[in-house]
Write a protein that holds these residues in place. Structure first.
Motif, mmCIF file in Angstrom:
data_model
loop_
_atom_site.group_PDB
_atom_site.id
_atom_site.type_symbol
_atom_site.label_atom_id
_atom_site.label_comp_id
_atom_site.label_asym_id
_atom_site.label_seq_id
_atom_site.Cartn_x
_atom_site.Cartn_y
_atom_site.Cartn_z
ATOM 1 N N GLN A 1 -107.058 14.390 -28.888
ATOM 2 C CA GLN A 1 -105.765 14.262 -28.236
ATOM 3 C C GLN A 1 -105.448 15.494 -27.394
ATOM 4 O O GLN A 1 -104.986 15.380 -26.254
ATOM 5 N N TYR A 2 -105.687 16.667 -27.938
ATOM 6 C CA TYR A 2 -105.406 17.895 -27.188
ATOM 7 C C TYR A 2 -106.292 17.996 -25.949
ATOM 8 O O TYR A 2 -105.848 18.460 -24.902
ATOM 9 N N TRP B 1 -104.878 15.850 -23.312
ATOM 10 C CA TRP B 1 -103.679 16.461 -22.729
ATOM 11 C C TRP B 1 -104.001 17.578 -21.739
ATOM 12 O O TRP B 1 -103.117 18.067 -21.055
ATOM 13 N N PRO C 1 -99.357 19.101 -23.172
ATOM 14 C CA PRO C 1 -99.245 18.186 -22.024
ATOM 15 C C PRO C 1 -98.255 18.669 -20.971
ATOM 16 O O PRO C 1 -98.481 18.507 -19.770
#
Length: 260
Positions: free
Chosen positions: A56-57, A60, A249
């Motif tokens: 996820q990071y 982002w 993000p």
């Protein structure tokens, strides 16, 4: 000819600002943690201590993440977790340093996150986390948490030796093929870390970390990212090559058009 020169001047004026932009820093994502009384009660377990969070990071816009290394009882297993206890995980609440990795009815292995964006993920060993980081092509900034003093600074030489092997052996196995950075906020641990990595010939793992410019104190729900805008501007103008943020993000989006 006059028309051509005029067109050339316009073209130059359009490209000049882009050429003057500073280089974009690498983003290091960090999961915000509440401050104040009983912060663990509000913690949403945003830390990139597991493969789902790592992915996820990266999505982002992060090039690396800051994650958290703990040791189970007597330094038996290095694991990626941020809280002193198992608060935020399924099962009976226990301090990480009081339980074993895979034995006993309060074992850490198999517990899952019970809240927040990464609910359902398990606790991973340091080796597993490093493998996930390499798969994602991410730089790993690893905080050795203060609770590890129980093992890493133990008066029992066998516990101390086993615990440091849990921390450094996975690094020795991988440091040539992926970038890993180790640090600790605890002064005694930081001093012993320097001693241990020097003896192992791994001093490069102590350098390369990001700057931490943000001024917000994290809370749940999170404060507005705009509170950090001036700090971000200062970091960019200073030529910071790596910047850590709780707002991955938002920072990634904010950088667009401001650097190249």
């Amino acid at each position: 000819m006059a028309v051509f020169l005029a067109a050339l001047m316009v073209a130059s004026s359009l490209t000049a600002p882009a050429s003057a932009l500073p280089a974009c820093p690498q983003i290091f994502g960090h999961g915000g943690y509440p401050t104040g009384a009983n912060p663990w009660e509000r913690d949403q377990v945003r830390q990139p201590n597991n493969p789902t969070a790592i992915r996820q990071y990266k999505a982002w816009g992060a090039s690396g993440v800051e994650a958290d290394l703990q040791l189970t009882k007597d330094g038996i297993k290095a694991v990626m977790w941020h809280n002193t206890s198992t608060w935020g995980l399924t099962g009976t609440k226990k301090n990480i340093t009081d339980i074993w990795w895979a034995t006993g009815d309060t074992a850490l292995k198999g517990r899952t996150i019970d809240r927040g964006p990464f609910k359902g993920e398990t606790v991973h060993t340091f080796r597993e986390w490093l493998a996930a980081m390499q798969t994602s092509g991410m730089v790993g900034l690893v905080e050795i948490k203060p609770e590890t003093r129980q093992s890493l600074l133990s008066s029992d030489a066998s516990i101390r030796s086993r615990a440091w092997a849990e921390v450094l052996d996975p690094v020795k196995e991988r440091y040539r093929s992926q970038e890993i950075i180790l640090y600790s906020h605890d002064s005694a641990l930081a001093a012993e870390l320097r001693k241990q990595v020097s003896a192992a010939g791994l001093t490069q793992v102590l350098s390369g970390g990001p700057v931490w410019p943000e001024v917000t104190k994290w809370e749940e729900p999170p404060p507005s990212w705009t509170l950090n805008e001036n700090a971000w501007k200062a970091a960019l103008q200073s030529g910071a090559k790596r910047v850590a943020t709780d707002y991955t993000p938002q920072f990634s989006a904010w950088l667009k058009g401001k650097c190249q």
